[in-house]
Write a protein that holds these residues in place. Structure first.
Motif, PDB file in Angstrom:
ATOM      1  N   ALA A  27      27.251  40.326  41.431  1.00  0.00           N
ATOM      2  CA  ALA A  27      28.454  40.721  42.166  1.00  0.00           C
ATOM      3  C   ALA A  27      29.403  39.540  42.340  1.00  0.00           C
ATOM      4  CB  ALA A  27      28.076  41.306  43.527  1.00  0.00           C
ATOM      5  N   GLN A  28      28.841  38.356  42.617  1.00  0.00           N
ATOM      6  CA  GLN A  28      29.692  37.183  42.799  1.00  0.00           C
ATOM      7  C   GLN A  28      30.379  36.777  41.499  1.00  0.00           C
ATOM      8  OE1 GLN A  28      28.114  33.980  45.599  1.00  0.00           O
ATOM      9  NE2 GLN A  28      26.284  35.253  45.404  1.00  0.00           N
ATOM     10  N   VAL A  29      29.675  36.907  40.372  1.00  0.00           N
ATOM     11  CA  VAL A  29      30.285  36.598  39.086  1.00  0.00           C
ATOM     12  C   VAL A  29      31.457  37.535  38.821  1.00  0.00           C
ATOM     13  CG1 VAL A  29      29.937  36.640  36.584  1.00  0.00           C
ATOM     14  CG2 VAL A  29      28.225  35.580  38.060  1.00  0.00           C
ATOM     15  N   LEU A  30      31.246  38.828  39.035  1.00  0.00           N
ATOM     16  CA  LEU A  30      32.299  39.813  38.759  1.00  0.00           C
ATOM     17  C   LEU A  30      33.483  39.631  39.699  1.00  0.00           C
ATOM     18  CD1 LEU A  30      30.131  43.014  38.144  1.00  0.00           C
ATOM     19  CD2 LEU A  30      30.882  41.270  36.517  1.00  0.00           C
ATOM     20  N   HIS A  31      33.197  39.330  40.966  1.00  0.00           N
ATOM     21  CA  HIS A  31      34.279  39.096  41.928  1.00  0.00           C
ATOM     22  C   HIS A  31      35.104  37.878  41.519  1.00  0.00           C
ATOM     23  CE1 HIS A  31      36.038  37.651  45.793  1.00  0.00           C
ATOM     24  NE2 HIS A  31      36.252  38.951  45.962  1.00  0.00           N
ATOM     25  N   ALA A  32      34.427  36.840  41.053  1.00  0.00           N
ATOM     26  CA  ALA A  32      35.139  35.631  40.619  1.00  0.00           C
ATOM     27  C   ALA A  32      35.990  35.911  39.384  1.00  0.00           C
ATOM     28  CB  ALA A  32      34.142  34.506  40.344  1.00  0.00           C
ATOM     29  N   ALA A  91      37.486  38.680  38.657  1.00  0.00           N
ATOM     30  CA  ALA A  91      38.664  39.454  39.052  1.00  0.00           C
ATOM     31  C   ALA A  91      39.582  38.693  40.003  1.00  0.00           C
ATOM     32  CB  ALA A  91      38.230  40.766  39.703  1.00  0.00           C
ATOM     33  N   HIS A  92      39.063  37.613  40.591  1.00  0.00           N
ATOM     34  CA  HIS A  92      39.860  36.845  41.557  1.00  0.00           C
ATOM     35  C   HIS A  92      39.788  35.355  41.222  1.00  0.00           C
ATOM     36  CE1 HIS A  92      38.484  40.575  43.548  1.00  0.00           C
ATOM     37  NE2 HIS A  92      39.679  40.582  44.086  1.00  0.00           N
ATOM     38  N   PRO A  93      40.324  34.966  40.082  1.00  0.00           N
ATOM     39  CA  PRO A  93      40.282  33.541  39.718  1.00  0.00           C
ATOM     40  C   PRO A  93      41.099  32.720  40.696  1.00  0.00           C
ATOM     41  CG  PRO A  93      41.793  34.738  38.279  1.00  0.00           C
ATOM     42  CD  PRO A  93      41.075  35.777  39.109  1.00  0.00           C
ATOM     43  N   PRO A  94      40.693  31.481  40.913  1.00  0.00           N
ATOM     44  CA  PRO A  94      41.454  30.635  41.841  1.00  0.00           C
ATOM     45  C   PRO A  94      42.869  30.420  41.334  1.00  0.00           C
ATOM     46  CG  PRO A  94      39.873  29.331  40.562  1.00  0.00           C
ATOM     47  CD  PRO A  94      39.558  30.778  40.290  1.00  0.00           C
ATOM     48  N   ALA A  95      43.778  30.360  42.271  1.00  0.00           N
ATOM     49  CA  ALA A  95      45.169  30.137  41.898  1.00  0.00           C
ATOM     50  C   ALA A  95      45.323  28.742  41.324  1.00  0.00           C
ATOM     51  CB  ALA A  95      46.069  30.307  43.125  1.00  0.00           C
TER      52      ALA A  95
END
Length: 240
Positions: A214-219, A221-225
């Motif tokens: 879940a953390q991989v997928l969340h990352a 979809a939400h890459p750091p700006a």
């Protein structure tokens, strides 16, 4: 007196809260019927009996989001699920037809293979692939063919890859270590400076690997700006 600072949210809880927002968006039998969008799309692929639908349901904490048929190979469409706020989704999950089930008619199998190939090669919004591999069997010939097919886009960093070694609860410690080592060797062949590769042992039954996935997928979809670029302090010299 300073007000107490709130603790940073637990990354796993944050990621699982996000995956729990998944809801059905649309289904399509052909690539042309999928909506055009700019959202990052994460595709779930794997053999028909690798536990793909069950893994999606466990990741999203929903019992029947992805249809888990008692007859492997029944899913014949690409099913899209939206995630994030209902009025502003921020990613899509794509559940692709399972492959490799012998009882499926040859004509249908060839059609699904063409749909999957077109999707994995041409879908512009595809940003990540989650490959389900039965940890007891390892990478079958069809799994390796799929890896080879997506390797060009993975190698350039165009799409990311996460391998879930499913049904890990069926393995003892030694066999689990062997499955990880074999996967590491195979994925090493895809490694480049730009490739984003990860893997984990996964069990829908024991919940092993769910938080990590879940953390991989969340990352994804939400890459750091990207860091803000500060304008250089320049001053024109005025001559008179």
């Amino acid at each position: 007196m300073h007000a107490p600072t709130s603790a940073a949210p637990d990354p796993a809880k944050l990621a699982l809260a996000w995956t729990h927002t998944a809801r059905f968006l649309t289904t399509a039998a052909q690539l042309v019927h999928l909506p055009v969008n700019e959202l990052p799309e994460i595709a779930f692929v794997g053999r028909s009996n690798a536990g793909k639908s069950t893994a999606i349901n466990r990741l999203t904490q929903q019992k029947r989001l992805a249809f888990a048929s008692k007859t492997p190979g029944r899913t014949q469409h690409i099913n899209l699920f939206a995630l994030g706020p209902k009025d502003a989704p921020d990613a899509l999950f794509a559940d692709l037809p399972g492959y490799g089930y012998a009882a499926v008619a040859r004509g249908a199998k060839l059609r699904w293979q063409k749909v999957m190939a077109d999707y994995l090669e041409l879908r512009r919004s595809l940003s990540g692939v989650v490959l389900m591999v039965d940890s007891r069997l390892g990478f079958t010939e069809l799994d390796q063919q799929l890896l080879a097919f997506v390797a060009p886009r993975v190698g350039t960093g165009e799409i990311k890859l996460l391998v879930l070694l499913t049904k890990a609860d069926k393995l003892n410690r030694r066999d689990a270590d062997a499955a990880l080592a074999a996967a590491q060797t195979l994925l090493g062949q895809l490694a480049t400076d730009d490739a984003d590769l990860s893997m984990t042992l996964f069990s829908a039954l024991s919940r092993r690997g769910i938080d990590d996935a879940a953390q991989v997928l969340h990352a994804w979809a939400h890459p750091p700006a990207p860091p803000a670029q500060h304008a250089e302090d320049t001053q024109d010299n005025v001559t008179g």
